[in-house]
Design a protein around this motif. Structure first.
Motif, PDB file in Angstrom:
ATOM      1  N   GLY A 185       0.827  -1.215   0.044  1.00 40.39           N
ATOM      2  CA  GLY A 185       0.082  -0.027  -0.062  1.00 40.39           C
ATOM      3  C   GLY A 185       0.913   1.126  -0.029  1.00 40.39           C
ATOM      4  N   ARG A 186       2.176   1.220   0.584  1.00 40.21           N
ATOM      5  CA  ARG A 186       2.681   2.671   0.619  1.00 40.21           C
ATOM      6  C   ARG A 186       3.387   2.900  -0.560  1.00 40.21           C
ATOM      7  N   ASP A 187       3.879   1.740  -1.197  1.00 42.55           N
ATOM      8  CA  ASP A 187       4.334   1.847  -2.437  1.00 42.55           C
ATOM      9  C   ASP A 187       3.298   2.547  -3.598  1.00 42.55           C
ATOM     10  N   ALA A 188       2.331   2.089  -3.556  1.00 43.66           N
ATOM     11  CA  ALA A 188       1.362   2.536  -4.313  1.00 43.66           C
ATOM     12  C   ALA A 188       0.986   3.932  -4.124  1.00 43.66           C
ATOM     13  N   LEU A 189       0.892   4.354  -2.819  1.00 37.53           N
ATOM     14  CA  LEU A 189       0.818   5.803  -2.337  1.00 37.53           C
ATOM     15  C   LEU A 189       1.847   6.654  -2.800  1.00 37.53           C
ATOM     16  N   LYS A 190       3.192   6.119  -2.732  1.00 38.07           N
ATOM     17  CA  LYS A 190       4.189   6.641  -3.282  1.00 38.07           C
ATOM     18  C   LYS A 190       4.193   7.135  -4.719  1.00 38.07           C
ATOM     19  N   VAL A 191       3.867   5.995  -5.382  1.00 33.22           N
ATOM     20  CA  VAL A 191       3.675   6.185  -7.086  1.00 33.22           C
ATOM     21  C   VAL A 191       2.610   7.322  -7.154  1.00 33.22           C
TER      22      VAL A 191
END
Length: 187
Positions: free
Chosen positions: A147-153
């Motif tokens: 989820g945090r990777d998706a938020l960063k992207v």
């Protein structure tokens, strides 16, 4: 019918068609082409909306299998549910930034000078990103994203609110800088 208007519309359609599926800003190219053609009145704004709606339908058509498969599997597939959740998480920053800054961006940044400057800066960023040593790849497949990777992207994609910045280009370069493989960044 106004033949000059038809020619301008045809040129703008070509610009949109040639730029939509490349990691370059189709909106930025429309702004520059419209400026060069003197096509930036209310008719041009309506035309931009119509032509980009067509481009959105083309993207849906290209990704139809993935979209329909995910929707079909959503009720019973944890993988589909995680994918949709990550898409929503990645989409959230653009919604928030768009609501907070959308009018200011439209009022101040939708100019040929901003687009041209963004093209140049973006080109240098791409050259820099491609020439730097490969960062450690943590994520090889989109499904491996958290989820945090998706938020960063999603946060990186907010850069595409600046006209001339390619959403796909920002996602690919930003994703690679964040540890996604080139394949994961482009999926």
């Amino acid at each position: 019918m106004d033949s000059v208007l038809l020619i301008k519309a045809a040129i703008m359609g070509l610009v949109e068609g040639l730029t939509e599926f490349l990691p370059i800003s189709s909106t930025g190219h429309l702004i520059l082409a419209g400026s060069l053609l003197g096509f930036h009145d209310d008719k041009a704004k309506v035309f931009d909306i119509a032509i980009q709606t067509g481009a959105i339908f083309a993207v849906i058509l290209v990704y139809w299998q993935k979209i329909s498969g995910t929707v079909r599997d959503l009720p019973r597939s944890p993988d589909a549910q995680r994918f949709v959740l990550k898409v929503l998480i990645g989409f959230l920053p653009a919604v928030v930034m768009g609501l907070l800054l959308g009018k200011a961006i439209k009022a101040h940044l939708f100019t040929p000078w901003v687009v041209a400057t963004t093209f140049i800066i973006g080109g240098f960023i791409i050259l820099w990103a491609e020439r730097r040593p490969a960062s450690t790849v943590r994520i090889h497949e989109v499904e491996d994203m958290r989820g945090r990777d998706a938020l960063k992207v999603g946060l990186v994609q907010c850069l595409a609110m600046i006209p001339g910045t390619s959403r796909s280009g920002a996602t690919i370069i930003g994703g690679m800088l964040l540890g996604l493989s080139r394949k994961a960044a482009t999926d």
